[in-house]
Write an enzyme that holds these catalytic residues in place. Sequence first.
Site, PDB file in Angstrom:
ATOM      1  N   HIS A 153      -6.198 -21.036  10.838  1.00  0.00           N
ATOM      2  CA  HIS A 153      -7.492 -21.501  10.329  1.00  0.00           C
ATOM      3  C   HIS A 153      -8.186 -20.439   9.492  1.00  0.00           C
ATOM      4  O   HIS A 153      -8.693 -20.724   8.399  1.00  0.00           O
ATOM      5  CB  HIS A 153      -8.402 -21.911  11.487  1.00  0.00           C
ATOM      6  CG  HIS A 153      -9.810 -22.143  11.040  1.00  0.00           C
ATOM      7  ND1 HIS A 153     -10.228 -23.313  10.445  1.00  0.00           N
ATOM      8  CD2 HIS A 153     -10.896 -21.309  11.033  1.00  0.00           C
ATOM      9  CE1 HIS A 153     -11.501 -23.209  10.114  1.00  0.00           C
ATOM     10  NE2 HIS A 153     -11.929 -22.007  10.458  1.00  0.00           N
ATOM     11  N   ASP A 203      -7.984  -7.369   0.045  1.00  0.00           N
ATOM     12  CA  ASP A 203      -7.179  -7.509   1.261  1.00  0.00           C
ATOM     13  C   ASP A 203      -7.977  -6.980   2.448  1.00  0.00           C
ATOM     14  O   ASP A 203      -8.876  -6.152   2.283  1.00  0.00           O
ATOM     15  CB  ASP A 203      -5.879  -6.705   1.155  1.00  0.00           C
ATOM     16  CG  ASP A 203      -6.117  -5.222   1.416  1.00  0.00           C
ATOM     17  OD1 ASP A 203      -5.773  -4.741   2.510  1.00  0.00           O
ATOM     18  OD2 ASP A 203      -6.689  -4.535   0.534  1.00  0.00           O
ATOM     19  N   GLY A 229     -11.235   3.922  -1.404  1.00  0.00           N
ATOM     20  CA  GLY A 229     -12.194   4.827  -0.787  1.00  0.00           C
ATOM     21  C   GLY A 229     -13.494   4.201  -0.350  1.00  0.00           C
ATOM     22  O   GLY A 229     -14.486   4.912  -0.138  1.00  0.00           O
ATOM     23  N   CYS A 278      -7.285 -27.609  12.303  1.00  0.00           N
ATOM     24  CA  CYS A 278      -8.388 -28.576  12.239  1.00  0.00           C
ATOM     25  C   CYS A 278      -7.880 -29.986  11.947  1.00  0.00           C
ATOM     26  O   CYS A 278      -8.358 -30.964  12.539  1.00  0.00           O
ATOM     27  CB  CYS A 278      -9.394 -28.150  11.179  1.00  0.00           C
ATOM     28  SG  CYS A 278     -10.275 -26.616  11.580  1.00  0.00           S
ATOM     29  N   PHE A 329      -3.859   5.307   2.664  1.00  0.00           N
ATOM     30  CA  PHE A 329      -4.890   5.006   3.655  1.00  0.00           C
ATOM     31  C   PHE A 329      -4.621   5.722   4.970  1.00  0.00           C
ATOM     32  O   PHE A 329      -5.545   6.086   5.707  1.00  0.00           O
ATOM     33  CB  PHE A 329      -4.988   3.497   3.891  1.00  0.00           C
ATOM     34  CG  PHE A 329      -5.972   3.113   4.959  1.00  0.00           C
ATOM     35  CD1 PHE A 329      -7.337   3.260   4.747  1.00  0.00           C
ATOM     36  CD2 PHE A 329      -5.542   2.630   6.182  1.00  0.00           C
ATOM     37  CE1 PHE A 329      -8.257   2.921   5.741  1.00  0.00           C
ATOM     38  CE2 PHE A 329      -6.449   2.292   7.177  1.00  0.00           C
ATOM     39  CZ  PHE A 329      -7.810   2.432   6.959  1.00  0.00           C
ATOM     40  N   GLN A 353     -10.646   6.750  -7.202  1.00  0.00           N
ATOM     41  CA  GLN A 353     -11.294   7.430  -6.082  1.00  0.00           C
ATOM     42  C   GLN A 353     -12.566   8.132  -6.586  1.00  0.00           C
ATOM     43  O   GLN A 353     -12.957   7.966  -7.725  1.00  0.00           O
ATOM     44  CB  GLN A 353     -10.321   8.403  -5.425  1.00  0.00           C
ATOM     45  CG  GLN A 353      -9.174   7.755  -4.673  1.00  0.00           C
ATOM     46  CD  GLN A 353      -9.622   7.015  -3.410  1.00  0.00           C
ATOM     47  OE1 GLN A 353     -10.766   7.122  -2.968  1.00  0.00           O
ATOM     48  NE2 GLN A 353      -8.707   6.253  -2.833  1.00  0.00           N
ATOM     49  N   ASP A 405       0.865  -1.165   0.000  1.00  0.00           N
ATOM     50  CA  ASP A 405       0.000   0.000   0.000  1.00  0.00           C
ATOM     51  C   ASP A 405       0.908   1.224   0.000  1.00  0.00           C
ATOM     52  O   ASP A 405       1.996   1.206   0.555  1.00  0.00           O
ATOM     53  CB  ASP A 405      -0.891  -0.026   1.254  1.00  0.00           C
ATOM     54  CG  ASP A 405      -1.965   1.041   1.242  1.00  0.00           C
ATOM     55  OD1 ASP A 405      -2.050   1.790   0.253  1.00  0.00           O
ATOM     56  OD2 ASP A 405      -2.710   1.130   2.225  1.00  0.00           O
ATOM     57  N   SER A 406       0.448   2.294  -0.616  1.00  0.00           N
ATOM     58  CA  SER A 406       1.306   3.465  -0.821  1.00  0.00           C
ATOM     59  C   SER A 406       1.464   4.336   0.406  1.00  0.00           C
ATOM     60  O   SER A 406       2.336   5.195   0.464  1.00  0.00           O
ATOM     61  CB  SER A 406       0.725   4.327  -1.937  1.00  0.00           C
ATOM     62  OG  SER A 406      -0.539   4.834  -1.546  1.00  0.00           O
ATOM     63  N   GLY A 407       0.601   4.153   1.397  1.00  0.00           N
ATOM     64  CA  GLY A 407       0.545   5.068   2.528  1.00  0.00           C
ATOM     65  C   GLY A 407      -0.656   5.979   2.465  1.00  0.00           C
ATOM     66  O   GLY A 407      -0.928   6.732   3.408  1.00  0.00           O
ATOM     67  N   CYS A 467     -12.097 -28.968   7.216  1.00  0.00           N
ATOM     68  CA  CYS A 467     -11.083 -27.946   6.913  1.00  0.00           C
ATOM     69  C   CYS A 467      -9.692 -28.583   6.875  1.00  0.00           C
ATOM     70  O   CYS A 467      -9.326 -29.331   7.789  1.00  0.00           O
ATOM     71  CB  CYS A 467     -11.123 -26.843   7.958  1.00  0.00           C
ATOM     72  SG  CYS A 467      -9.835 -25.593   7.740  1.00  0.00           S
TER      73      CYS A 467
END
Length: 396
Positions: free
Chosen positions: A321, A252, A202, A295, A77, A173, A73-75, A290
């Site tokens: 898990h 993500d 956004g 599990c 956020f 955006q 991430d570019s920063g 699972c």
Amino acid sequence: MKLAHGVTMLPTFMPVATQAAIKGLTPQQVESLGITLILNNTYHLNLRPGIKVLDEAGGAHNFQGWSRNLLTDSGGFQLVSLSKFTDITEDGALFASPFNGEPTMLTPEESISIQHSIGADIIMQLDDVVSSLTVGPRVGEAMHRSVRWLDRCIEQHEKSGRKDKQNLFAIVQGGLDPALRDLCLDAMIERKDQVTGYAIGGLSGGEEKDVFWKIIKQCADRLPSDRPRYSMGVGFAEDLLVCVALGVDMADCVYPTRTARFGVALTFKGPLNLKLGKHTKSMEPIDKNCPCPTCASGMSRAVLHHIVTIETAGAHALTIHNLVFQAQVMGGARDAILEARFPEYLRSFFFDYFGDTGYPEWCVNALRSVGVDLMQGVDVPLVQGSGVKWEYSDAA
């Protein structure tokens, strides 16, 4: 999706390793789960350990011992999450470090240079991010500035000589305003030949789900089909599958790892709150079907109830898990798409997950927009609002 550190199959969910680590797991454990792409954060790695250390290590892959693909991430956020520490100008974002108050200017050029030192396979443009609930002229200002900052990121990246190793993604955006989103899409599609992929930014900030999916669809419908499309900050299983149905390839979120530390296991019947007393004597695993180590080893709900939120081993076991659950959800979608049975997969997933409580109406509306009717052949009530499923009490 072929990147410098191998192939990542799409659609995929990316676990978040903000500080160059998935909390509680070693890189070898993460890789052993079949995960091939994780996320680091540019802003945080710039503060600690810093670019000098990363350069000496030969990049973040070597620094954290991760041999597979990496996205940074570019920063951008942090312009929202650390807004009380931040001033935005046309030059960039002036941060006061949350650790010592020291000022740090993050410009588009600096963000790209930091990501070059990190060495991520996918790097993100620096964008001007506002909360998804923001209204008024600030939303348009941020969108137009994000386009201008993209041009500066492109220029910095192109002169670096790293385009063959690191792939730059643009970020769409425009808040919750469809007209602003279209303007941003116009500008970013014009730059298609200078970027490798696109993110939809956004969102996932508290907006109504009926608004969320319509913005996702608007963007996915217009973004080039030969470029990966990444919805940022999406982690609930129902959100992931709706986004995939609408045309998203990547997502993500901290949700599966953070919720593990709160004692909650994710399952195909809904979240399982292992802090509740009803699990005290249960010798069942979280999910007998699972394949995750937790599990498969037969670790019981009773022992997890006993240690969860108290012993770190409990958080580790649930983190493993939950990451496998996310991978199963997306892997199941991928297999169903390849086998031309995706609508059936969606109907089966939603019936198992929500059949006892009711389908979130927004999910039904979103999937109908792409020709999938969850209500076909079932008698399940509709639930207003987000419809997020949670186990709150022993009676649940």
